[in-house]
Design a protein around this motif. Sequence first.
Motif, PDB file in Angstrom:
ATOM      1  N   ALA A 278       0.740  -1.301  -0.645  1.00 52.34           N
ATOM      2  CA  ALA A 278      -0.255  -0.417  -0.352  1.00 52.34           C
ATOM      3  C   ALA A 278       0.764   1.637  -0.451  1.00 52.34           C
ATOM      4  CB  ALA A 278      -1.170  -0.005   1.314  1.00 52.34           C
ATOM      5  N   PHE A 279       1.870   1.156   0.841  1.00 53.41           N
ATOM      6  CA  PHE A 279       2.739   2.532   0.730  1.00 53.41           C
ATOM      7  C   PHE A 279       3.403   2.467  -0.956  1.00 53.41           C
ATOM      8  CE2 PHE A 279       5.729   5.346   2.523  1.00 53.41           C
ATOM      9  CZ  PHE A 279       4.829   5.982   3.725  1.00 53.41           C
ATOM     10  N   ALA A 280       3.998   1.589  -1.189  1.00 50.54           N
ATOM     11  CA  ALA A 280       4.207   1.356  -2.477  1.00 50.54           C
ATOM     12  C   ALA A 280       3.499   2.089  -3.678  1.00 50.54           C
ATOM     13  CB  ALA A 280       4.590   0.293  -2.948  1.00 50.54           C
ATOM     14  N   TRP A 281       2.002   2.244  -3.424  1.00 51.94           N
ATOM     15  CA  TRP A 281       1.233   2.746  -3.667  1.00 51.94           C
ATOM     16  C   TRP A 281       0.757   4.522  -3.516  1.00 51.94           C
ATOM     17  CZ3 TRP A 281      -1.309   1.302  -8.426  1.00 51.94           C
ATOM     18  CH2 TRP A 281      -1.418  -0.075  -8.642  1.00 51.94           C
ATOM     19  N   LEU A 282       1.460   4.176  -2.715  1.00 49.01           N
ATOM     20  CA  LEU A 282       1.498   5.764  -1.871  1.00 49.01           C
ATOM     21  C   LEU A 282       2.784   6.444  -2.903  1.00 49.01           C
ATOM     22  CD1 LEU A 282       0.367   8.269  -0.397  1.00 49.01           C
ATOM     23  CD2 LEU A 282       1.241   6.689   1.523  1.00 49.01           C
ATOM     24  N   ALA A 283       3.430   6.030  -2.880  1.00 48.10           N
ATOM     25  CA  ALA A 283       4.839   6.631  -3.859  1.00 48.10           C
ATOM     26  C   ALA A 283       4.163   6.541  -5.304  1.00 48.10           C
ATOM     27  CB  ALA A 283       6.260   6.250  -3.992  1.00 48.10           C
ATOM     28  N   VAL A 284       3.627   5.635  -5.654  1.00 49.57           N
ATOM     29  CA  VAL A 284       3.675   5.175  -7.714  1.00 49.57           C
ATOM     30  C   VAL A 284       2.513   6.485  -7.603  1.00 49.57           C
ATOM     31  CG1 VAL A 284       2.481   3.733  -9.062  1.00 49.57           C
ATOM     32  CG2 VAL A 284       3.647   3.111  -7.433  1.00 49.57           C
ATOM     33  N   ALA A 285       1.440   6.705  -7.087  1.00 51.90           N
ATOM     34  CA  ALA A 285       0.337   8.040  -7.511  1.00 51.90           C
ATOM     35  C   ALA A 285       1.439   9.138  -7.953  1.00 51.90           C
ATOM     36  CB  ALA A 285      -0.011   7.705  -5.867  1.00 51.90           C
ATOM     37  N   PRO A 286       1.946   9.889  -7.064  1.00 54.29           N
ATOM     38  CA  PRO A 286       2.148  10.675  -7.295  1.00 54.29           C
ATOM     39  C   PRO A 286       3.402  11.059  -7.957  1.00 54.29           C
ATOM     40  CG  PRO A 286       3.453  10.869  -5.117  1.00 54.29           C
ATOM     41  CD  PRO A 286       2.284   9.418  -5.566  1.00 54.29           C
ATOM     42  N   LEU A 287       4.161   9.499  -8.599  1.00 55.42           N
ATOM     43  CA  LEU A 287       5.127   9.579  -9.330  1.00 55.42           C
ATOM     44  C   LEU A 287       3.988  10.100 -10.667  1.00 55.42           C
ATOM     45  CD1 LEU A 287       7.695   7.550  -7.933  1.00 55.42           C
ATOM     46  CD2 LEU A 287       7.958   9.217  -7.857  1.00 55.42           C
ATOM     47  N   ALA A 288       3.198   9.394 -11.120  1.00 54.25           N
ATOM     48  CA  ALA A 288       2.099   9.479 -12.530  1.00 54.25           C
ATOM     49  C   ALA A 288       1.671  10.646 -12.042  1.00 54.25           C
ATOM     50  CB  ALA A 288       0.934   7.560 -11.340  1.00 54.25           C
ATOM     51  N   LEU A 289       1.207  11.313 -10.919  1.00 50.83           N
ATOM     52  CA  LEU A 289       1.374  12.513 -11.870  1.00 50.83           C
ATOM     53  C   LEU A 289       2.036  13.074 -11.977  1.00 50.83           C
ATOM     54  CD1 LEU A 289      -1.644  13.990 -10.952  1.00 50.83           C
ATOM     55  CD2 LEU A 289      -1.333  14.916  -8.547  1.00 50.83           C
ATOM     56  N   ALA A 290       3.385  12.980 -11.857  1.00 49.62           N
ATOM     57  CA  ALA A 290       4.875  13.779 -12.039  1.00 49.62           C
ATOM     58  C   ALA A 290       4.668  13.635 -13.442  1.00 49.62           C
ATOM     59  CB  ALA A 290       5.479  13.852 -11.281  1.00 49.62           C
TER      60      ALA A 290
END
Length: 396
Positions: A278-290
């Motif tokens: 879940a914390f990995a998704w928390l990193a993926v989300a802002p990187l995808a938004l970037a």
Amino acid sequence: MRLLDASRELAIRPIWRLGFRPFFLFGTAFALLAVPLWLMALHGRLGPWQPAGGWLAWHRHEMVFGFGGAIIAGFLLTAVQNWTGNPGLRGRALASLALLWLAARLAWVLGAPLTLLIPLELAFLPAVALVLMRSLWRVRQRNNYPVVLVLSLLAAADALVLWGLAVGSEALQRQGVLAALWLVAALMGLIGGRVIPFFTQRGLGRTQQAKAWPWLDWSCLAGSVFLAASFAAGSSLQRSPWLAILCLLPGLGNLLRLARWYDAGIWRVTLLWPLHLAFAWLAVAPLALAAWHLGLLDNPSLAQHALGVGAMGGLILAMIARVSLGHSGRPLDAPRAMGPAFALLNLGAVARVLLLPLLGSPAFWLAGLCWAVAFALFLRHYAVLLCTPRLDGRPG
């Protein structure tokens, strides 16, 4: 902890003895029903029935403020008892707060007049924040004041959504919901940054946990709050290379935190690996938004659903599975079915984020099915636990 009158406390119905009980039960039942309902509405299966503002407005708002709000309330109203050493909200006061949450959910989905819906919805989060602040203020526990601040900002985002609903502005509603989603990300980063390394160390029997880097924790928190502010102002709804830089702060920061906590032993413990995923998704989300801000991704919705389904849904399911066991006096040994439940939740996130552009509608249904089955499995094994007394006979 301050001593309680045991006979008086045990006279309270078990479900109203501590915040996690009603809010985890009601919140997960809502999650189980809300996504299939949204999918049926999206595909025209519900006829003329429309909630307040329409189905899209309902789905956006309720997954963050309805489902997310319930679990956040349940977790914080339980955690504050441990933080302060004073009894948590219980009895009639807890029941009244839970029924306020339920009334707002029914008012929204049944299309109640805004004169009824708005006061019901506006009252819930400030009430939770007030209960928390009073408990923390009594013992002057300043290190947890940021939790109340983020919760208060979440209430402000809810007010922005309701303002948009009242004036018929889809843009304001979208700004408020997306701001709230990133405030939830801030709260997940704040709380997860405390408990995941602790749970990992305890769950694996390690002598030490990864030492916190306060500058990194505060940087990730600030990055998520600033992202929320940019969505509330509407600036993040348009592509901007400068905002991509802002997205990189929580994205790379959370990746670094996750790498520092990693221990290969987590994959052997059912209650640990879902927290890290879940914390990995928390990193993926802002990187995808970037990536979207830089023109490398076509649809920002994929980043938002990485956050909403993978991070928020995944962390909620992992946390409530553990917290419910611990606070009901049971061993921290998850039911066997929770392993598949965690796997299904993450498969649903993959379907919604990665498979949707390739498969279209079938990916929607796969994601919804995985989500619903995951929360159905939780309820199958935890609903009775949430409604019955602790095994050790203690209050709570």
